[in-house]
Design a protein around this motif. Structure first.
Motif, mmCIF file in Angstrom:
data_model
loop_
_atom_site.group_PDB
_atom_site.id
_atom_site.type_symbol
_atom_site.label_atom_id
_atom_site.label_comp_id
_atom_site.label_asym_id
_atom_site.label_seq_id
_atom_site.Cartn_x
_atom_site.Cartn_y
_atom_site.Cartn_z
ATOM 1 N N ARG A 192 46.006 58.123 -103.969
ATOM 2 C CA ARG A 192 44.752 58.870 -104.106
ATOM 3 C C ARG A 192 44.121 59.181 -102.761
ATOM 4 O O ARG A 192 43.320 60.105 -102.654
ATOM 5 N N SER A 202 37.147 57.820 -104.646
ATOM 6 C CA SER A 202 38.232 58.750 -104.946
ATOM 7 C C SER A 202 37.706 60.032 -105.581
ATOM 8 O O SER A 202 36.556 60.109 -106.032
ATOM 9 N N ASP A 217 38.605 60.978 -108.360
ATOM 10 C CA ASP A 217 38.423 60.694 -109.783
ATOM 11 C C ASP A 217 36.943 60.598 -110.136
ATOM 12 O O ASP A 217 36.562 60.775 -111.292
#
Length: 252
Positions: free
Chosen positions: A3, A234, A236
């Motif tokens: 990531r 991240s 995400d």
């Protein structure tokens, strides 16, 4: 997972505990990590672990309560690696005591280290993140921000971290910079072991007592906090900003 491939991360207070676990986790997922602690020698063993595992890291010494030293440290990381993508403000100390016993110096030391240092680091990082229109800042708060007997200085600092985080998310959001905080409950670290020793309790017994009143019936581990920090650092978590996430085993 990669990531953080091609990302450069800076983690303060990274010679041990949650900071070390965070440095290891970010490096394991591809980041080049500046492992920052009071001296480069203190950070060295964590860097050696990361490199031995195939990761990329450098040891950096810096007193994060000194704004001049912080500016120089951040500039060095950017000069050496070309960018700064992730800042994890983890450095912290405790100087616990009841209010009537607490010297003003202990109040000042905890506020300086646990709160003012984050201001210095964020202020030094933002000139590099803003032009890049990218940045992830994760600040370490604590469940003690809700109030904890004998920690008036620590609780005040960690509550301040949450206000700092929410405000910086507003100010830096237009530049695609996410700012969040993590508030751990009790985590098994050398710092919590030292707290137990100061109150005259065996560290293992102290952990057992805490585990008994935690819904998950155990204490947290540094790697578990690092996993949450890594998520917030991240992409995400690209639409998460201005939040404080409590990671405390369900404690209330």
């Amino acid at each position: 997972m990669d990531r953080f491939a091609d990302r450069v991360a800076l983690v303060t207070g990274a010679a041990q505990g949650i900071g070390a676990a965070t440095a290891r986790r970010l490096a394991a997922e591809g980041a080049t990590v500046a492992v920052v602690d009071l001296t480069a020698e203190r950070a060295g063993p964590v860097v050696d672990e990361i490199v031995a595992a195939g990761g990329s890291a450098i040891a950096v010494g810096c007193d994060v309560t000194d704004p001049v030293a912080v500016d120089a440290m951040v500039d060095r990381v950017v000069t050496d690696h070309g960018r700064l993508d992730i800042l994890v403000n983890n450095a912290g100390i405790t100087r616990d005591n009841l209010l009537f016993r607490m010297p003003a110096d202990d109040w000042d030391a905890v506020l300086r280290t646990n709160l003012s240092s984050m201001f210095h680091c964020c202020r030094a990082a933002q000139p590099h993140m803003v032009p890049a229109r990218y940045g992830k800042i994760v600040n370490l708060s604590s469940r003690s921000a809700l109030g904890n007997r004998g920690q008036v200085n620590y609780a005040a600092a960690k509550a301040g971290v949450q206000g700092l985080t929410a405000t910086l998310a507003i100010e830096l959001g237009p530049y695609d910079i996410n700012v969040n905080a993590v508030a751990p409950g009790f985590v098994a670290t050398s710092m919590t072991a030292a707290v137990a020793a100061r109150i005259g309790v065996d560290p293992d017994e102290h952990r057992r007592q805490v585990a008994e009143r935690t819904p998950l019936r155990r204490v947290g581990q540094p790697a578990e906090i690092a996993a949450v920090i890594a998520f917030l650092a991240s992409d995400d978590a690209s639409y998460v900003s201005g939040q404080t996430l409590y990671v405390n085993g369900g404690a209330r």
